[in-house]
Design a protein around this motif. Structure first.
Motif, PDB file in Angstrom:
ATOM      1  N   GLU A 126       0.832  -1.207   0.000  1.00 54.37           N
ATOM      2  CA  GLU A 126       0.000   0.000   0.000  1.00 54.37           C
ATOM      3  C   GLU A 126       0.864   1.253   0.000  1.00 54.37           C
ATOM      4  O   GLU A 126       0.560   2.232  -0.686  1.00 54.37           O
ATOM      5  CB  GLU A 126      -0.932  -0.008   1.210  1.00 54.37           C
ATOM      6  N   LEU A 127       1.940   1.217   0.777  1.00 54.41           N
ATOM      7  CA  LEU A 127       2.853   2.356   0.807  1.00 54.41           C
ATOM      8  C   LEU A 127       3.509   2.546  -0.552  1.00 54.41           C
ATOM      9  O   LEU A 127       3.714   3.685  -1.004  1.00 54.41           O
ATOM     10  CB  LEU A 127       3.918   2.146   1.889  1.00 54.41           C
ATOM     11  N   ASN A 128       3.823   1.460  -1.231  1.00 53.70           N
ATOM     12  CA  ASN A 128       4.451   1.554  -2.545  1.00 53.70           C
ATOM     13  C   ASN A 128       3.490   2.149  -3.573  1.00 53.70           C
ATOM     14  O   ASN A 128       3.907   2.938  -4.440  1.00 53.70           O
ATOM     15  CB  ASN A 128       4.922   0.175  -3.008  1.00 53.70           C
ATOM     16  N   ARG A 129       2.218   1.801  -3.492  1.00 51.24           N
ATOM     17  CA  ARG A 129       1.223   2.398  -4.398  1.00 51.24           C
ATOM     18  C   ARG A 129       1.117   3.906  -4.143  1.00 51.24           C
ATOM     19  O   ARG A 129       0.991   4.695  -5.087  1.00 51.24           O
ATOM     20  CB  ARG A 129      -0.132   1.712  -4.213  1.00 51.24           C
ATOM     21  N   TYR A 130       1.176   4.281  -2.872  1.00 55.49           N
ATOM     22  CA  TYR A 130       1.152   5.698  -2.511  1.00 55.49           C
ATOM     23  C   TYR A 130       2.375   6.409  -3.087  1.00 55.49           C
ATOM     24  O   TYR A 130       2.269   7.517  -3.630  1.00 55.49           O
ATOM     25  CB  TYR A 130       1.130   5.818  -0.987  1.00 55.49           C
ATOM     26  N   ARG A 131       3.538   5.762  -3.002  1.00 58.04           N
ATOM     27  CA  ARG A 131       4.773   6.339  -3.538  1.00 58.04           C
ATOM     28  C   ARG A 131       4.652   6.565  -5.041  1.00 58.04           C
ATOM     29  O   ARG A 131       5.063   7.622  -5.554  1.00 58.04           O
ATOM     30  CB  ARG A 131       5.943   5.392  -3.245  1.00 58.04           C
ATOM     31  N   LYS A 132       4.093   5.613  -5.743  1.00 54.97           N
ATOM     32  CA  LYS A 132       3.951   5.741  -7.202  1.00 54.97           C
ATOM     33  C   LYS A 132       3.006   6.878  -7.575  1.00 54.97           C
ATOM     34  O   LYS A 132       3.220   7.578  -8.569  1.00 54.97           O
ATOM     35  CB  LYS A 132       3.458   4.418  -7.785  1.00 54.97           C
ATOM     36  N   GLU A 133       1.964   7.079  -6.758  1.00 54.59           N
ATOM     37  CA  GLU A 133       1.054   8.195  -7.002  1.00 54.59           C
ATOM     38  C   GLU A 133       1.765   9.528  -6.780  1.00 54.59           C
ATOM     39  O   GLU A 133       1.521  10.510  -7.498  1.00 54.59           O
ATOM     40  CB  GLU A 133      -0.171   8.086  -6.096  1.00 54.59           C
ATOM     41  N   LEU A 134       2.618   9.575  -5.771  1.00 53.53           N
ATOM     42  CA  LEU A 134       3.395  10.786  -5.517  1.00 53.53           C
ATOM     43  C   LEU A 134       4.272  11.130  -6.711  1.00 53.53           C
ATOM     44  O   LEU A 134       4.360  12.292  -7.131  1.00 53.53           O
ATOM     45  CB  LEU A 134       4.272  10.602  -4.269  1.00 53.53           C
TER      46      LEU A 134
END
Length: 292
Positions: free
Chosen positions: A268-276
């Motif tokens: 989930e954190l990685n998906r957030y990073r990609k959105e950033l």
């Protein structure tokens, strides 16, 4: 500035090596040779706060507040090494690290993005807190048990101090700077919360930091027994999946508070990073370790 407040708070709970370590409780029958040797390795590892501080000061020349805080962090980390050495001096003098062994872990770290380094060391303090708590349970001699409990508490406080500087970075007037900090923190957070998928222990002292010296460019590679850490974790203090999950959960919990978004997994954190990254200004890029 955060330095004044952090200095005051840490000064108020600082332990004294003469009065707060129960030296008179030593029981030699409960200290094995195997246990004593791990104390030596940890004493040398803690000495690497010296090159880490030199790195922090070099890479944060524009941040006098954080650089001043390094005086507190450096003092307390070197004190960890000192108390472990003092333990050996009193009870196992033949295992005291030599000056050469200590100096061997002082080598130059390559320059790195300050925000990624900050996050890496925040996670490292959380991991050390858990390692030392587990070490206190594994040891059977009461004085070293007390020492590991005390320094574990220090590591938790250091993580809290780093977290304060991370929060400060996200509230910069320049929104692009804050956005870049979010990317850096989430990137390293994904890495450090995914340790159960890696073969090596993910701690700053076990990561490569100098390309010119590769592969002998980790702090652990400079120790008298370069492979001791994995054995300490896997077969001695038994830092198993349950304990590793505690570390990952703690990292994700703090990232959730920091970013204002709930993360229950590294994915989930990685998906957030990609959105950033997707929504980042054109000049914002990631550096260092690549993530899929």
């Amino acid at each position: 500035m955060l330095y004044h407040e952090l200095f005051k708070s840490m000064e108020s709970v600082r332990w004294n090596m003469s009065h707060d370590i129960p030296w008179d409780d030593f029981d030699g029958s409960k200290l094995t040779d195997e246990q004593a040797y791990t104390i030596k390795m940890n004493a040398i590892t803690e000495w690497s706060a010296l090159p880490a501080t030199e790195m922090f000061l070099r890479d944060n020349k524009d941040d006098s507040d954080f650089s001043a805080f390094m005086s507190v962090w450096f003092f307390e980390e070197q004190k960890h090494s000192l108390v472990l050495i003092e333990y050996l001096r009193r009870f196992r003098p033949e295992l005291m690290p030599t000056e050469e062994e200590l100096h061997n872990v002082r080598f130059e770290f390559d320059p790195a993005p300050p925000m990624e380094t900050l996050m890496l060391h925040f996670c490292g303090e959380i991991r050390l807190n858990h390692w030392y708590r587990r070490a206190a349970e594994w040891h059977t001699e009461p004085v070293i048990q007390a020492i590991y409990k005390i320094i574990a508490q220090d590591e938790a406080r250091h993580a809290g101090a780093y977290l304060r500087y991370m929060k400060r970075a996200l509230t910069q007037k320049n929104q692009d700077v804050g956005h870049q900090a979010r990317i850096a923190f989430s990137k390293i957070g994904v890495l450090m919360a995914s340790a159960n998928r890696t073969a090596q222990a993910l701690h700053p002292t076990n990561l490569h930091v100098n390309k010119a010296l590769f592969p002998n460019d980790t702090v652990q590679s400079k120790l008298p027994s370069p492979d001791w850490l994995e054995n300490w974790l896997d077969t001695q203090i038994l830092f198993d999946k349950e304990w590793e999950q505690k570390v990952c959960t703690r990292i994700l919990h703090n990232m959730s508070l920091l970013m204002g978004t709930e993360f229950s997994s590294a994915q989930e954190l990685n998906r957030y990073r990609k959105e950033l990254i997707k929504n980042a200004p054109m000049q914002t890029t990631e550096s260092g370790i690549l993530l899929a």
